[in-house]
Structures are given as structure tokens and as C-alpha cells.
Scaffold this motif. Structure first.
Motif, PDB file in Angstrom:
ATOM      1  N   ALA A  85       0.826  -1.215   0.000  1.00  0.00           N
ATOM      2  CA  ALA A  85       0.000   0.000   0.000  1.00  0.00           C
ATOM      3  C   ALA A  85       0.856   1.259   0.000  1.00  0.00           C
ATOM      4  CB  ALA A  85      -0.938  -0.008   1.207  1.00  0.00           C
ATOM      5  N   VAL A  86       1.646   1.411  -1.062  1.00  0.00           N
ATOM      6  CA  VAL A  86       2.470   2.611  -1.192  1.00  0.00           C
ATOM      7  C   VAL A  86       2.326   3.150  -2.607  1.00  0.00           C
ATOM      8  CG1 VAL A  86       4.197   1.977   0.522  1.00  0.00           C
ATOM      9  CG2 VAL A  86       4.449   1.175  -1.809  1.00  0.00           C
ATOM     10  N   HIS A  87       2.561   4.439  -2.782  1.00  0.00           N
ATOM     11  CA  HIS A  87       2.507   5.026  -4.117  1.00  0.00           C
ATOM     12  C   HIS A  87       3.752   4.635  -4.874  1.00  0.00           C
ATOM     13  CE1 HIS A  87       2.069   7.702  -7.430  1.00  0.00           C
ATOM     14  NE2 HIS A  87       0.960   8.235  -6.935  1.00  0.00           N
ATOM     15  N   GLY A  88       3.583   3.858  -5.942  1.00  0.00           N
ATOM     16  CA  GLY A  88       4.714   3.313  -6.667  1.00  0.00           C
ATOM     17  C   GLY A  88       5.621   4.353  -7.294  1.00  0.00           C
ATOM     18  N   GLY A  89       5.116   5.570  -7.472  1.00  0.00           N
ATOM     19  CA  GLY A  89       5.895   6.597  -8.150  1.00  0.00           C
ATOM     20  C   GLY A  89       6.878   7.330  -7.255  1.00  0.00           C
ATOM     21  N   ARG A  90       6.815   7.061  -5.967  1.00  0.00           N
ATOM     22  CA  ARG A  90       7.667   7.787  -5.028  1.00  0.00           C
ATOM     23  C   ARG A  90       8.913   6.971  -4.700  1.00  0.00           C
ATOM     24  NH1 ARG A  90       3.191   9.315  -1.744  1.00  0.00           N
ATOM     25  NH2 ARG A  90       2.725  11.181  -2.923  1.00  0.00           N
ATOM     26  N   ARG A 126      12.350   4.203  -7.141  1.00  0.00           N
ATOM     27  CA  ARG A 126      10.914   4.269  -6.972  1.00  0.00           C
ATOM     28  C   ARG A 126      10.404   2.944  -6.414  1.00  0.00           C
ATOM     29  NH1 ARG A 126       7.809   7.123 -11.538  1.00  0.00           N
ATOM     30  NH2 ARG A 126       7.831   5.095 -12.552  1.00  0.00           N
TER      31      ARG A 126
ATOM     32  N   SER B  14       6.944  14.869  -4.874  1.00  0.00           N
ATOM     33  CA  SER B  14       7.774  13.684  -5.102  1.00  0.00           C
ATOM     34  C   SER B  14       7.128  12.677  -6.045  1.00  0.00           C
ATOM     35  CB  SER B  14       8.111  13.008  -3.770  1.00  0.00           C
ATOM     36  OG  SER B  14       6.934  12.557  -3.147  1.00  0.00           O
ATOM     37  N   THR B  82      -3.848   3.319  -3.940  1.00  0.00           N
ATOM     38  CA  THR B  82      -2.689   2.556  -3.488  1.00  0.00           C
ATOM     39  C   THR B  82      -2.879   1.991  -2.087  1.00  0.00           C
ATOM     40  OG1 THR B  82      -1.709   4.544  -2.571  1.00  0.00           O
ATOM     41  CG2 THR B  82      -1.093   3.975  -4.816  1.00  0.00           C
ATOM     42  N   GLY B  83      -3.813   2.522  -1.337  1.00  0.00           N
ATOM     43  CA  GLY B  83      -3.964   2.105   0.053  1.00  0.00           C
ATOM     44  C   GLY B  83      -3.137   2.990   0.974  1.00  0.00           C
TER      45      GLY B  83
END
Ligand code: ADP
Ligand code: MG
Lengths: 296, 246
Positions: A85-90, A126, B14, B82-83
Motif C-alpha cells: 500500500a504505497v505510491h509506486g511513483g515515489r 521508486r 515527489s 494505493t492504500g
């Protein structure tokens, strides 16, 4: 003080009771395993502890207060719910930085936790490209950011390779040894047996057991002695209390020594005389049997 | 609160897609301004007057408004996708504080980017059209109006994103409320129909940039009506954010 206290905690989603009247305490200085088959309500309970889901009934307090009332919660509680559950782009660094800033945690701590979990080399990459194992480590880094005294891990070893599993196990033991509260869920008894000191077992949202690991094994089923012999029928007649199976005799009321003495006196040769310790898995299966049957 | 603002700023800056969307929005506004004023100049018989030149320079706002609304949606819906919203709420369990942080950081970002984009679009358009006279007040008002309007569109998106939680759903809602329904409303019959059309979202909001007409609303009162729409979406989103499970 009790780190986590659930009192008659309940959660209904529409018609299903995910958690029902659950009460337990989680104490500091040890690893408490939160065990139950899939769908037992472990994740739901954890979300309620963290103030994400609102209980339908009862309450849960963290360090004596509802989670939402904690000032800088991450300095008190760290949690890993879903590693993906993380933003893949960061980048890993920026992901952790945003979390740290929200709780007034100095940016230098980001580098420290990346070091602890072994992701320093990939800090600028990323996170979308991370393997599950790396994502899991990143999630743990986030949990450790605020140097919290209470840690929650929801199925942290799911999908990890043996190295990763060993690493997490060692880390949890270390955190507990430092006096922290470690509350970790799993649907695998074997996993908990190697990590936990204490067990809270649930099935279908209800409490099944709240005991030490040792007690848990003892309580659910006893061991037995397995006897094999070319003259098995005679042995069965001799010990009287055995349960005859096609290729062996199962005895619960006598020790290996007693059976051995008896057969030796009668001059009956033995192929095998073993005390069979019940496996944790078997004990767990037996305890959660009912909750599984109901859901089937 | 300053902690939350820092954190939200890190989140916005970011992610490459946000930065790109902003850059493309600005480029679109400038590009369309050049295109439209260029053709304006070449087809006009005489000189292009200031009013036409300003309107032509800012026509790109019709696209930019959707880009900003989408960006507003993404500020929160991407966390639901994304959760990551759970991570955010674990860090800031007072949900309205988290939403306030997002609103403030997004507003600041949008004001700056929209101001730069609008000023650049006007600069290019005016350089091409070369209107004989150019009241400074009108130019400043156009930049201010476009900046505020685009930011309001972004906040409309953020409110809808909070309400719907799902990127495609919220973007469709934004397109319906900002583009489709305002057009449909103009077809309503009678005086009441006309009144409804004039008060409908962007029909009212665009009065501030002179890209819409009304008999009852002025530029600022029209923009005020638009802000009420934005506020309603935001408040509905906030109420649900507080109440729902994350
Ligand atoms: N958001 C939700 N909406 C509806 N049902 C849910 C939701 N979350 C969990 N459940 C249901 O609640 C029960 C418990 O789920 P969960 O807490 O995920 O169990 P576990 O983590 O022990 O596998 C399951 O029957 C699951 O389907
Ligand atoms: Mg689960």
C-alpha cells in the motif's frame, strides 16, 4: 501499563460479524502472536486498534487512550498493515520522509531506518519496482520511524523468502527484548511457535484462547505413545488401554517406560516405541476446527 | 499543522505524474494561446482589440480547468487507489486536519502554477496580437481571475475525490459537473431554466474570466456562486471522510 486493551470489541460489515465481543490485553516486553485462520478478523481488529475502522461496539485503547487522541501517534505506535500500500511513483526515501514529517520526526531518522532494514542502497529508487520482500522491509522501516514502544505487524512474513522470514523474526524478538510491545498476526501456527511468547487466538471474530505458547500446546491435546510390533495384537491385549490401528498401537494413558517394561516381561519384540509430541499445528487445528467448520 | 503541510508538500512534489500534469497544463495554456491569437491576428481585418486579445489568450483555460480538477482528484484518490490513505491516517488520525493540510498545500501549489501559466499565456497572446491599447487593469484582472478560477476547479476536484474516493469515478463526476451539465442546463426552458443555467458550476465560475455570460451575476458574484459549489463538494467529502472506515 497495558499497551493495547480491547474491551468487547465488535465490528460488523453489513450482515457479517467480522469481530465479535473480543476482549484482550497486549503487554509490553514480549511478542504477542495474534493467530487465527484467514477471515478470522485479525486485520479488522488491527485496523480498529489504529483508528482506521470504527468499532460497531466496544472499544480499544492504545496506552490508555483511543488511537485518534494520540498527539504524534507514530512516536508511540508503528504499524505494518499492507506492504504493497504505497505510491509506486515515489522513492523509498521520499515515501518515508513524508511520513516522518507528518509526525515531526527529523529527516535524519529516515536514513537510519533505511539502514536498519537494509534498503539504504535503493533509497532513491521508486518503490513501484520493489519486490515484495523489499516492500515488506520498507513497511517495517515506516513502522520504526518514530522509534515507537508499540509495534503492530499484520502477517509480516506473507510471501517472504526464508531469509526474509528469519530477518523479521529476529527483529521482532529484538524489539520485544528492548521492552517494546510487539503484536503480530499470522494464520500459521508454525510461524507463531517460533516467534511468539504469548498467543491470542481468534476464530470467526471470537476469542478462542489467550495463553502462553506452552500452555496452548498442553491444553489443546496431549501426546501419545506409538507402538509397533510384529505381534501387535498381543501388545494391545497386554496394555489394555491402547487404541489399535492397522500398523500401530496408540497409547495415551501409559508412558514409554511402562509399556517397554510390560512387553519385555512378556518377551514380545518391539519395532518402535515412541512418544509423539503433538505438533503446534495440530493443536491449533483442533482449537479452530469449530470456527472453520462454521464458515465452510 | 506545519508538520502536516510539510508532509503533504513532500507527497505532491515527489510524484512525477503531478509535476508533469502541472507542466503540461501550463504548456497547454501557453500553446493554445499562441495558436488561437495567431489565427485571430491573421483572419482579422484590422487590429485586434484588447478585450478579444485577452479572451483569446486565455481560451486554454477550458482544457486547463479539467487538468487542474483531475490533479485535485488525484491528491486524495491516488492514496485510496494505493492504500496509502491508511498510512496517512495512521500518521494523522484527526482526519479533518489531514484534509485541511491537503487543501492548503494544493491551493498554494495551484495558485502559483496557475498564476505563472496564465501570465505566460497572456504574455504570448498579447505579444502576437499586439492590441493598439492595453489597459493594465484588465490584464491584471485576467491573470487574477484565471488563477483563482483554475484553483477553484482544482479544489472542486479535491472535494469530489474525497467524496468518491475512486479516480475514474471522481474524474467522470468532475467532467459531468464542470463541462456536460453546465451545457445541458443552458437548454432548460423559461426564465427559471435560464437562472439555473447561469448559477450552474462553471457557467457561474467562468464569469470571472469573461468566458461566460449572465444577466443576473457579475464576475465576482458568479465566482462566489462557483465557490459555493466547490464548498458543498468539499464539505460532503469531509463529512464522509470523518464517518467512513478507511
Ligand atoms: N471492508 C470490509 N467490508 C466487508 N467485509 C469485510 C471487510 N473487511 C473484512 N471483511 C470481512 O470480515 C471478516 C474478517 O476479515 P479480516 O479481518 O480481513 O480477517 P483476517 O485478517 O483474519 O484474515 C472476513 O469475513 C472478511 O470478508
Ligand atoms: Mg488479514
Amino acid at each position: 501499563m497495558t499497551a493495547i486493551r480491547a474491551t468487547n470489541l465488535s465490528k460488523r460489515y453489513g450482515g457479517t460479524a467480522a469481530v465479535a465481543d473480543l476482549s484482550f490485553d497486549v503487554e509490553p516486553g514480549r511478542v504477542t502472536g495474534f493467530l487465527g485462520p484467514n477471515g478470522a478478523g485479525k486485520s479488522t481488529t488491527m485496523r480498529m486498534i489504529l483508528g482506521l475502522d470504527r468499532p460497531s461496539g466496544g472499544s480499544v485503547l492504545v496506552d490508555g487512550r483511543p488511537y485518534a487522541e494520540l498527539r504524534h501517534p507514530l512516536r508511540k505506535v508503528g504499524a505494518l498493515l499492507d506492504a504493497k500500500a504505497v505510491h509506486g511513483g515515489r522513492s523509498a526515501h521520499n515515501h518515508l520522509l513524508a511520513i516522518a514529517q507528518s509526525n515531526g520526526i527529523p529527516a535524519g531518522r529516515v536514513r537510519e531506518v533505511l539502514e536498519i532494514v537494509g534498503l539504504r542502497e535503493v533509497a532513491k529508487r521508486r518503490v513501484g519496482g520493489f519486490s515484495l520482500g523489499m516492500a515488506q522491509r520498507l513497511g517495517i522501516a515506516a513502522a520504526l520511524l518514530g522509534d515507537p514502544e508499540i509495534l503492530l505487524f499484520d502477517e509480516p512474513v506473507n510471501g517472504l523468502d526464508p531469509d526474509g522470514i528469519l530477518w523479521i523474526r529476529t527483529l521482532m524478538r529484538k524489539l520485544a527484548a528492548e521492552g517494546r510491545t510487539v503484536f503480530v498476526s499470522s494464520h500459521l501456527m508454525s510461524e507463531m511457535a517460533q516467534t511468539a511468547d504469548h498467543l491470542i487466538v481468534i476464530g470467526k471474530g471470537r476469542l478462542i484462547a489467550d495463553t502462553s505458547v506452552q500452555e496452548f500446546i498442553g491444553r489443546s491435546s496431549q501426546g501419545y505413545v506409538r507402538v509397533r510390533s510384529p505381534r501387535l495384537a498381543e501388545v494391545a491385549e497386554l496394555v489394555k488401554v491402547g487404541e489399535l490401528h492397522p500398523d500401530h498401537l496408540r497409547v495415551t494413558a501409559m508412558s514409554t517406560l511402562e509399556i517397554g517394561a510390560l512387553t519385555a516381561r512378556a518377551g514380545i519384540p518391539l519395532e518402535e516405541l515412541t512418544f509423539v509430541q503433538p505438533s503446534l499445528e495440530a493443536a491449533y487445528m483442533e482449537l479452530t476446527k469449530d470456527s472453520l467448520e462454521f464458515s465452510a | 499543522m506545519i508538520d502536516i503541510l510539510r508532509s503533504e508538500w513532500t507527497k505532491i512534489r515527489s510524484v512525477r505524474s503531478t509535476v508533469w500534469t502541472l507542466a503540461v497544463t501550463a504548456a497547454l495554456m501557453v500553446g493554445l494561446s499562441a495558436l488561437l491569437t495567431g489565427s485571430m491576428k491573421s483572419t482579422a481585418d484590422g487590429p485586434v482589440n484588447a478585450e478579444q486579445a485577452i479572451a483569446g489568450s486565455l481560451l486554454g483555460i477550458m482544457f486547463a480547468q479539467l487538468a487542474m480538477a483531475t490533479l485535485g482528484v488525484l491528491v486524495i484518490s491516488s492514496e485510496y487507489r494505493t492504500g496509502g490513505i491508511r498510512t496517512s491516517l495512521m500518521a494523522v488520525p484527526q482526519r479533518l486536519r489531514l484534509l485541511t493540510g491537503k487543501i492548503l498545500v494544493f491551493t498554494a501549489t495551484s495558485l502559483v502554477v496557475s498564476a505563472v501559466a496564465s501570465a505566460a499565456a497572456l504574455g504570448v497572446g498579447l505579444a502576437i496580437t499586439q492590441p493598439p491599447s492595453l489597459p493594465t487593469n484588465d490584464v491584471l484582472m485576467a491573470v487574477l481571475g484565471a488563477t483563482l478560477y483554475l484553483t477553484a476547479c482544482g479544489l472542486f476536484g479535491l472535494g469530489l475525490g474525497t467524496l468518491v474516493r475512486h479516480t475514474p469515478g471522481a474524474v467522470v463526476a468532475a467532467i459531468a459537473l464542470m463541462l456536460v451539465l453546465p451545457q445541458v442546463a443552458t437548454q432548460l426552458p423559461g426564465a427559471w431554466g435560464q437562472r439555473i443555467a447561469e448559477y450552474f458550476t462553471t457557467n457561474a465560475g467562468l464569469l470571472l474570466v469573461g468566458q461566460s455570460n449572465s444577466e443576473t451575476l457579475g464576475p465576482w458574484s458568479g465566482f462566489g456562486v462557483y465557490l459555493i459549489w466547490v464548498a458543498v463538494a468539499m464539505i460532503a467529502g469531509a463529512v464522509l471522510l470523518r464517518r467512513r472506515d478507511a
